[in-house]
Motif scaffolding. Structure first.
Motif, PDB file in Angstrom:
ATOM      1  N   VAL A 101      82.860  66.244  29.794  1.00  0.00           N
ATOM      2  CA  VAL A 101      84.256  65.532  30.236  1.00  0.00           C
ATOM      3  C   VAL A 101      84.464  65.558  31.736  1.00  0.00           C
ATOM      4  N   SER A 102      84.337  66.504  32.400  1.00  0.00           N
ATOM      5  CA  SER A 102      84.525  66.638  33.921  1.00  0.00           C
ATOM      6  C   SER A 102      83.511  65.646  34.601  1.00  0.00           C
ATOM      7  N   ASN A 103      82.307  65.889  33.987  1.00  0.00           N
ATOM      8  CA  ASN A 103      81.089  65.169  34.621  1.00  0.00           C
ATOM      9  C   ASN A 103      81.361  63.599  34.511  1.00  0.00           C
ATOM     10  N   GLY A 104      82.013  63.028  33.465  1.00  0.00           N
ATOM     11  CA  GLY A 104      82.303  61.643  32.986  1.00  0.00           C
ATOM     12  C   GLY A 104      83.261  61.270  33.783  1.00  0.00           C
ATOM     13  N   VAL A 105      84.346  62.112  33.860  1.00  0.00           N
ATOM     14  CA  VAL A 105      85.671  61.433  34.635  1.00  0.00           C
ATOM     15  C   VAL A 105      85.336  61.325  36.093  1.00  0.00           C
ATOM     16  N   VAL A 106      84.517  62.423  36.661  1.00  0.00           N
ATOM     17  CA  VAL A 106      84.418  62.639  38.251  1.00  0.00           C
ATOM     18  C   VAL A 106      83.647  61.265  38.511  1.00  0.00           C
ATOM     19  N   ASP A 107      82.500  60.985  37.607  1.00  0.00           N
ATOM     20  CA  ASP A 107      81.712  59.871  37.845  1.00  0.00           C
ATOM     21  C   ASP A 107      82.724  58.531  37.799  1.00  0.00           C
ATOM     22  N   ALA A 108      83.322  58.297  36.852  1.00  0.00           N
ATOM     23  CA  ALA A 108      84.271  57.126  37.095  1.00  0.00           C
ATOM     24  C   ALA A 108      85.083  57.075  38.094  1.00  0.00           C
ATOM     25  N   LEU A 109      86.055  58.256  38.658  1.00  0.00           N
ATOM     26  CA  LEU A 109      86.762  58.166  39.823  1.00  0.00           C
ATOM     27  C   LEU A 109      86.179  57.863  40.917  1.00  0.00           C
ATOM     28  N   GLN A 110      84.844  58.722  41.246  1.00  0.00           N
ATOM     29  CA  GLN A 110      84.004  58.520  42.458  1.00  0.00           C
ATOM     30  C   GLN A 110      83.686  57.073  42.558  1.00  0.00           C
ATOM     31  N   ALA A 111      83.374  56.412  41.445  1.00  0.00           N
ATOM     32  CA  ALA A 111      82.794  54.931  41.240  1.00  0.00           C
ATOM     33  C   ALA A 111      84.017  54.089  41.849  1.00  0.00           C
ATOM     34  N   LYS A 112      85.345  54.396  41.569  1.00  0.00           N
ATOM     35  CA  LYS A 112      86.520  53.838  42.090  1.00  0.00           C
ATOM     36  C   LYS A 112      86.821  54.041  43.508  1.00  0.00           C
ATOM     37  N   GLY A 113      86.091  54.938  44.208  1.00  0.00           N
ATOM     38  CA  GLY A 113      86.507  55.116  45.652  1.00  0.00           C
ATOM     39  C   GLY A 113      87.276  56.554  45.596  1.00  0.00           C
ATOM     40  N   LEU A 114      87.598  57.264  44.715  1.00  0.00           N
ATOM     41  CA  LEU A 114      88.551  58.169  44.779  1.00  0.00           C
ATOM     42  C   LEU A 114      87.848  59.636  45.222  1.00  0.00           C
ATOM     43  N   ASN A 115      88.697  60.421  45.921  1.00  0.00           N
ATOM     44  CA  ASN A 115      88.149  61.550  46.470  1.00  0.00           C
ATOM     45  C   ASN A 115      88.217  62.709  45.245  1.00  0.00           C
ATOM     46  N   ALA A 116      87.341  62.835  44.276  1.00  0.00           N
ATOM     47  CA  ALA A 116      87.470  63.418  42.954  1.00  0.00           C
ATOM     48  C   ALA A 116      86.375  64.554  42.894  1.00  0.00           C
ATOM     49  N   ARG A 117      86.663  65.794  42.466  1.00  0.00           N
ATOM     50  CA  ARG A 117      85.911  66.685  42.197  1.00  0.00           C
ATOM     51  C   ARG A 117      86.084  67.507  40.946  1.00  0.00           C
ATOM     52  N   PHE A 118      85.362  68.325  40.489  1.00  0.00           N
ATOM     53  CA  PHE A 118      85.765  69.136  39.131  1.00  0.00           C
ATOM     54  C   PHE A 118      85.502  70.602  39.486  1.00  0.00           C
ATOM     55  N   ILE A 119      86.557  71.235  38.862  1.00  0.00           N
ATOM     56  CA  ILE A 119      86.355  72.698  38.856  1.00  0.00           C
ATOM     57  C   ILE A 119      84.817  73.371  38.234  1.00  0.00           C
ATOM     58  N   ALA A 155      94.060  53.854  37.831  1.00  0.00           N
ATOM     59  CA  ALA A 155      94.548  53.272  38.981  1.00  0.00           C
ATOM     60  C   ALA A 155      95.733  53.830  39.405  1.00  0.00           C
ATOM     61  N   SER A 156      96.379  54.579  38.905  1.00  0.00           N
ATOM     62  CA  SER A 156      97.610  55.488  39.117  1.00  0.00           C
ATOM     63  C   SER A 156      97.520  56.646  40.027  1.00  0.00           C
ATOM     64  N   LEU A 157      96.257  56.854  40.425  1.00  0.00           N
ATOM     65  CA  LEU A 157      95.919  58.038  41.151  1.00  0.00           C
ATOM     66  C   LEU A 157      96.060  57.787  42.678  1.00  0.00           C
ATOM     67  N   PRO A 158      96.440  59.146  43.275  1.00  0.00           N
ATOM     68  CA  PRO A 158      96.437  58.668  44.577  1.00  0.00           C
ATOM     69  C   PRO A 158      95.314  58.478  45.485  1.00  0.00           C
ATOM     70  N   LYS A 159      95.108  57.618  46.461  1.00  0.00           N
ATOM     71  CA  LYS A 159      93.974  57.417  47.020  1.00  0.00           C
ATOM     72  C   LYS A 159      93.666  58.224  48.367  1.00  0.00           C
ATOM     73  N   ASP A 160      95.009  58.865  48.754  1.00  0.00           N
ATOM     74  CA  ASP A 160      94.870  59.459  50.096  1.00  0.00           C
ATOM     75  C   ASP A 160      95.059  61.117  49.878  1.00  0.00           C
ATOM     76  N   LYS A 161      94.776  61.560  48.323  1.00  0.00           N
ATOM     77  CA  LYS A 161      94.674  62.926  48.352  1.00  0.00           C
ATOM     78  C   LYS A 161      93.495  63.355  47.620  1.00  0.00           C
ATOM     79  N   GLU A 162      93.078  64.585  47.671  1.00  0.00           N
ATOM     80  CA  GLU A 162      91.908  65.046  47.235  1.00  0.00           C
ATOM     81  C   GLU A 162      92.451  65.483  45.662  1.00  0.00           C
ATOM     82  N   ILE A 163      91.511  64.675  44.736  1.00  0.00           N
ATOM     83  CA  ILE A 163      91.777  64.850  43.404  1.00  0.00           C
ATOM     84  C   ILE A 163      90.884  66.002  42.825  1.00  0.00           C
ATOM     85  N   VAL A 164      91.650  67.039  42.122  1.00  0.00           N
ATOM     86  CA  VAL A 164      90.608  68.112  41.276  1.00  0.00           C
ATOM     87  C   VAL A 164      90.905  68.138  40.010  1.00  0.00           C
ATOM     88  N   LEU A 165      89.980  68.273  39.048  1.00  0.00           N
ATOM     89  CA  LEU A 165      90.334  68.040  37.635  1.00  0.00           C
ATOM     90  C   LEU A 165      89.326  69.232  36.945  1.00  0.00           C
TER      91      LEU A 165
END
Length: 103
Positions: free
Chosen positions: A67-85, A49-59
């Motif tokens: 690990v990356s797949n699970g976190v990206v799924d969870a963050l995208q489900a929260k509407g965040l612009n998240a991708r992993f390397i 919940a503390s992650l920025p909603k207005d920036k691209e998140i790269v993990l």
């Protein structure tokens, strides 16, 4: 929404960079991608919940696997612009990405 980014395509400027390696994997390493903040993937509910909603998140994790797949799924489900390397920090290093001493 895209799930991954190729290491050679990643520009760090303007991104919110997160290291989501498991604690044991992070502790076993002396490196990180410059500017990355570590967040324990086991405690995602505590910090998502503390992650920025207005920036691209790269993990990244070690190799861009479960690990990356699970976190990206969870963050995208929260509407965040998240991708992993793709390939994680190992893929980043293989693509001549810069690493720094872990802080």
């Amino acid at each position: 929404m895209e799930r991954t980014i190729k290491p050679q395509d990643l520009q760090l400027a303007g991104k919110h960079l997160i290291d989501v390696r498991r604690a044991a994997d992070r502790d076993a390493s002396t490196e990180q991608i410059p500017g990355a903040a570590w967040h324990d993937p086991e405690k995602l509910a505590d910090w998502a919940a503390s992650l920025p909603k207005d920036k691209e998140i790269v993990l990244y994790c070690v190799r861009g696997g479960s690990v990356s797949n699970g976190v990206v799924d969870a963050l995208q489900a929260k509407g965040l612009n998240a991708r992993f390397i793709e390939g994680g920090i190992e893929g980043w290093k293989a693509a001549s990405g810069v690493v720094a001493p872990r802080t």
